[in-house]
Design an enzyme around this catalytic site. Structure first.
Site, PDB file in Angstrom:
ATOM      1  N   GLU B 155       0.864  -1.188   0.000  1.00  0.00           N
ATOM      2  CA  GLU B 155       0.000   0.000   0.000  1.00  0.00           C
ATOM      3  C   GLU B 155       0.895   1.230   0.000  1.00  0.00           C
ATOM      4  O   GLU B 155       2.079   1.136   0.322  1.00  0.00           O
ATOM      5  CB  GLU B 155      -0.887  -0.007   1.254  1.00  0.00           C
ATOM      6  CG  GLU B 155      -1.767  -1.255   1.309  1.00  0.00           C
ATOM      7  CD  GLU B 155      -2.670  -1.272   2.528  1.00  0.00           C
ATOM      8  OE1 GLU B 155      -2.552  -0.359   3.387  1.00  0.00           O
ATOM      9  OE2 GLU B 155      -3.483  -2.200   2.612  1.00  0.00           O
ATOM     10  N   GLY B 157       1.156   3.338   2.147  1.00  0.00           N
ATOM     11  CA  GLY B 157       1.718   3.547   3.472  1.00  0.00           C
ATOM     12  C   GLY B 157       2.364   2.329   4.088  1.00  0.00           C
ATOM     13  O   GLY B 157       2.786   2.380   5.234  1.00  0.00           O
ATOM     14  N   SER B 160       7.519  -2.689   3.240  1.00  0.00           N
ATOM     15  CA  SER B 160       8.271  -3.709   3.989  1.00  0.00           C
ATOM     16  C   SER B 160       7.496  -4.173   5.207  1.00  0.00           C
ATOM     17  O   SER B 160       7.455  -5.364   5.527  1.00  0.00           O
ATOM     18  CB  SER B 160       9.607  -3.124   4.466  1.00  0.00           C
ATOM     19  OG  SER B 160      10.356  -2.645   3.386  1.00  0.00           O
ATOM     20  N   GLU B 391       9.581  -7.910  -3.377  1.00  0.00           N
ATOM     21  CA  GLU B 391       9.467  -9.114  -2.542  1.00  0.00           C
ATOM     22  C   GLU B 391      10.477  -9.127  -1.395  1.00  0.00           C
ATOM     23  O   GLU B 391      11.141 -10.120  -1.142  1.00  0.00           O
ATOM     24  CB  GLU B 391       9.565 -10.360  -3.412  1.00  0.00           C
ATOM     25  CG  GLU B 391       8.334 -10.424  -4.294  1.00  0.00           C
ATOM     26  CD  GLU B 391       8.248 -11.691  -5.101  1.00  0.00           C
ATOM     27  OE1 GLU B 391       8.402 -12.751  -4.489  1.00  0.00           O
ATOM     28  OE2 GLU B 391       8.014 -11.593  -6.301  1.00  0.00           O
TER      29      GLU B 391
END
Ligand code: FAD
Lengths: 362, 411
Positions: B155, B157, B160, B391
């Site tokens: 998203e 925000g 990670s 990823e």
């Protein structure tokens, strides 16, 4: 099928070498360093187990476990005591030149007599820079540092040829040695020493050098692994600012990178060894494995010392010794820079620099 | 120990190589020049489907013979195909890693643009009920046309820190209602469905996560915006919004029971363990392409006689080979059903750096030829950076490694 596990025979060998290193070599590491020798009981025990013999040909009473077997043993022994790893091998890297250039007769004549002789040492000295001149059946020159206090066999190797120099009566001047003192350290001056045998065989000389470099690479992986493991354990015990230092991210990341360094270098060593064992052209792969192992050992060992801080700098821990030994190992057999040059030449000579085709027997 | 590739796999590589040189690389350059993803109706995609690509790994049902061929002809074809993929069934991860590297060698962006369930497939395989697999992966078994699936975790925000996603899901009668913003989802605007991760209670952290399959055209799913990227232009990275988006309960992955506890989050994370070595391998592929191009350039400009040039090319080759072996090992461990969390992260941490170095070196040797902005190496230099981000960034890989190595606490 692709397989990253060692075959059961090699796995057993690794386990044996690891146990021998942990139980018998590591506890006496400083003692051996001071004595410039591995104690007689350990020498006898290593010969009895057949650690050095694992990769020797059967004609020498070896187990013929190949380049991969040799790499596995050397890594394990070096992870306990790199100097001892050299001291425990009576034929040392000289066996590569004898086998590759002189074949079975050379092994029988020159290597055979050393087997079973307690504490025997042979060395392969790099003469690619012509530091020793061979003229009229005599050798003249100076070997600034040989990691041995006695020599039963000395082989000189250059780009095209190898020569066996009469070792009996050679004057060895003891040196302090930057590291690897458990194997001894001497300067050897050759003043008209008789040449007992001589072979010209460029392909064999290249392969002998490749194998000698791969030995160093395996030893370097062993030292780097030992340093990574010890510093990781230390970082979990040592507390600063209210938590184990391993849990400060700067060190946590460093520890992660050290683990990658060791594993990556080991995989290159094993890959090169498999290529040698499959009779592929592996000169470039061996040279590259040596360069990578040296580079990573020189990343890991000083950082491992750093993780111990001041305690790493003093001799209560073996880290300072391993850092010196990683540096020292990578100076042998012509050093890293020459290996880098050879690997670079091999790379630009090939059309398929990173061809996907793997290696080893199907 | 054996690091030799089997003949069947080498044959598949040779086919990718042929397709790569003829089609993948050219369409990748085409997209790069256009500065836009290849459109869904690009003839290349239909071509791939005709070649039997763009399919799911899911075999369908419990019995692999449930859709068994009946004619002799079909049976022969099938046994040939079985022969070819025999190794693959024993080692799907390893095979996937080797093929991914080769695809990325020709164009990593195009490889992601390939039709297929994409990153949406692993969570469905890991968490989906048999009916869900049939519904969502079934159409990818022998697709009639190019179809895509998509995966939306990130998203604006929360990247990670996946536990911090804010897209909300709440139960409403027989349905779930989703609200939130997603970003970076590959192939989202063209996808038949998107696996969307949401939270039913942000205070629960990962335990609150639920994964839904949101189908194209669902009211409330919209505002697709294709990001302009530095590289990897061939596929779309798309942000979108969910506004009162009503999804039937049957689209909750795994159904109600699988989703209680941390299954949802775990499912997503498990799929990353499988794909990390693959991303590492793709980085190796890009790095290899850069190294090969650099060698060709240096050769044609008589630079290979310079030991400084050789040294640096040699270093690149060595780092890429070590990275490749790390990726292979991680994937092989997965195929052996052995723990590979440390090894998968190691591969993903190491490979993108080696690959970046190769591309950066290429630019340096190109000199001003690289500065022009029209050389393949220049494109590879832009493409490769993403591999250290997607990823799980390089930093996150090190966090994961440190959890394994020194028990780094999750604070
Ligand atoms: C080309 C591309 C394709 C993508 N495709 C998809 C997709 O298909 N689906 C999808 O869901 N997402 C996708 N992503 C998103 C990707 O997964 C995220 O960008 C990535 O996880 C990083 O998140 P972020 O960008 O929010 O960075 P942040 O999480 O904000 O990180 C910023 C920086 O902080 C560092 N950092 C964060 N936490 C820590 C920590 N604990 N310790 C140390 N450093 C830390 C990071 O490493 C990074 O350097 C894609 C991204 C790109 C660039």
């Amino acid at each position: 099928m692709i397989d990253f596990d060692l075959d059961p025979a090699l796995e057993l060998l690794r386990e044996t070498a690891r146990r021998f290193g942990a139980e018998r070599l590591r506890p006496r590491e400083r003692e051996s360093e001071a004595a410039r020798a591995v104690g007689a009981p350990n020498l006898a025990a290593a010969a009895e187990i057949g650690l050095a013999a694992a990769a020797w040909p059967e004609s020498l009473g070896g187990a013929a476990l190949g380049a991969l077997g040799r790499a596995v043993v050397l890594e394990e022994l070096a992870a306990a005591d790199p100097g001892a790893a050299l001291a425990l091998d009576p034929l040392g890297p000289a066996v590569h030149a004898l086998a590759e250039l002189g074949g079975e007769p050379a092994l029988r004549t020159h290597a055979g007599p050393l087997i079973g002789r307690p504490g025997a040492r042979a060395w392969l000295a790099w003469n690619g820079d012509g530091r020793v001149t061979l003229r009229g059946g005599r050798a003249d020159g100076r070997l600034p540092w040989v990691p041995a206090d006695r020599l039963d066999l000395l082989v000189l190797l250059d780009r095209d040829a190898a020569a066996v120099v009469e070792a009996d009566g050679l004057p060895l001047a003891p040196l302090r040695g930057a590291g690897l003192r458990a194997a001894g350290a001497s300067e050897v001056v050759l003043a008209g020493a008789p040449v007992r045998a001589w072979w010209v065989h460029p392909r064999g000389a290249r392969r002998a050098l490749a194998r000698a470099r791969l030995d160093l690479a395996a030893l370097l992986v062993g030292v780097a692994r030992a340093a990574a493991e010890l510093s990781r354990a230390y970082a979990l015990q040592r507390v600063a600012f209210g938590r184990p230092i391993a849990h400060h991210q700067a060190l946590a990341f460093l520890i992660a990178d050290m683990a990658s360094a060791v594993d990556g270098a080991r995989l290159l060593v094993h890959d090169a060894a498999l290529r040698l064992d499959a009779e592929e052209d592996a000169d470039g792969a061996c040279a590259a494995a040596f360069v990578e192992a040296a580079e990573q050992a020189l990343f890991v060992t000083p950082n491992a010392l750093q993780i111990l801080g001041g305690h790493g700098f003093v001799q209560d821990y073996p880290i300072e010794k391993w850092m010196r030994e990683a540096r020292a190992l990578s100076l042998l057999h012509g050093g890293v820079d020459a290996a880098r040059e050879d690997a670079g030449r091999a790379l630009v000579a090939s059309d398929a620099p990173l061809a996907l085709a793997g290696t080893a027997p199907r | 120990m054996n690091l030799a590739l089997e003949d069947a796999l080498c044959n598949r590589l040779a086919r990718i190589r042929a397709l790569g040189a003829a089609r993948i690389r050219p369409v990748g350059l085409e997209a790069d020049r256009a500065g836009a993803p290849l459109p869904p109706d690009h003839p290349f995609f239909a071509e791939l489907v005709r070649l039997g690509l763009g399919r799911t790994r899911w075999l369908g049902g419990e019995d692999p013979d449930d859709a068994g061929p009946t004619t002799t002809e079909a049976r022969r074809e099938r046994s040939e195909r079985d022969e070819e993929t025999r190794g693959e069934r024993g080692s799907p991860s390893f095979t996937g890693v080797v093929l991914a590297e080769e695809l990325a060698y020709w164009d990593r962006g195009v490889a992601v643009a390939f039709p297929g369930p994409g990153l949406g497939e692993p969570p469905i395989l890991a968490m989906g009920t048999p009916e869900q697999k049939q519904r969502f992966l079934g159409p990818f078994r022998a697709p009639d046309r190019p179809r895509w699936g998509s995966f939306a975790m990130t998203e604006p925000g929360a990247g990670s820190d996946v536990a911090a996603i804010r897209t909300a899901c709440r139960r409403d009668g027989a349905d779930w209602v989703l609200d939130g913003d997603k970003s970076f989802a590959a192939n989202a605007s063209r996808a038949d469905w998107i696996v969307v991760f949401a939270t039913c209670d942000p205070a629960l952290g990962r335990a609150g996560h639920r994964a839904f399959v949101v189908e194209r055209g669902t009211p409330g799913l919209g505002d697709f915006r294709i990001e302009r990227k530095m590289g990897l232009e061939a596929y779309e990275s798309t942000s979108f919004t969910l506004r009162g988006c009503r999804v039937p309960a049957a689209n909750l992955l795994g159904g109600e029971e699988r989703q209680s506890g941390r299954a949802g989050f775990k499912g997503a994370m498990q799929s990353f363990n499988a794909t990390r070595p693959m991303i590492g391998a793709m980085a190796v592929g890009i790095g290899r392409a850069a190294l090969d191009e650099t060698l060709a350039f240096a050769r044609s400009h008589d630079r290979l006689g310079d030991p400084r040039v050789r040294d640096r090319l040699e270093r690149s080759r060595r780092k890429l080979q070590a990275a490749r072996l790390l990726c292979w090992r991680a994937a092989w461990l997965a195929d052996q059903q052995r723990p590979n969390v440390l090894e998968a992260s190691m591969a993903k941490a190491v490979a993108p750096q080696a690959a970046f170095e190769a591309a950066a070196l290429g630019m340096e040797l190109l000199g001003e030829e690289g500065g022009r902005g029209d050389h393949l190496i220049e494109k590879l230099f832009r493409d490769v950076k993403a591999m250290d981000i997607v990823e799980g960034t390089g930093q996150i890989q090190r966090v994961l490694m440190a959890r394994q190595l020194v028990g780094l606490p999750r604070d």
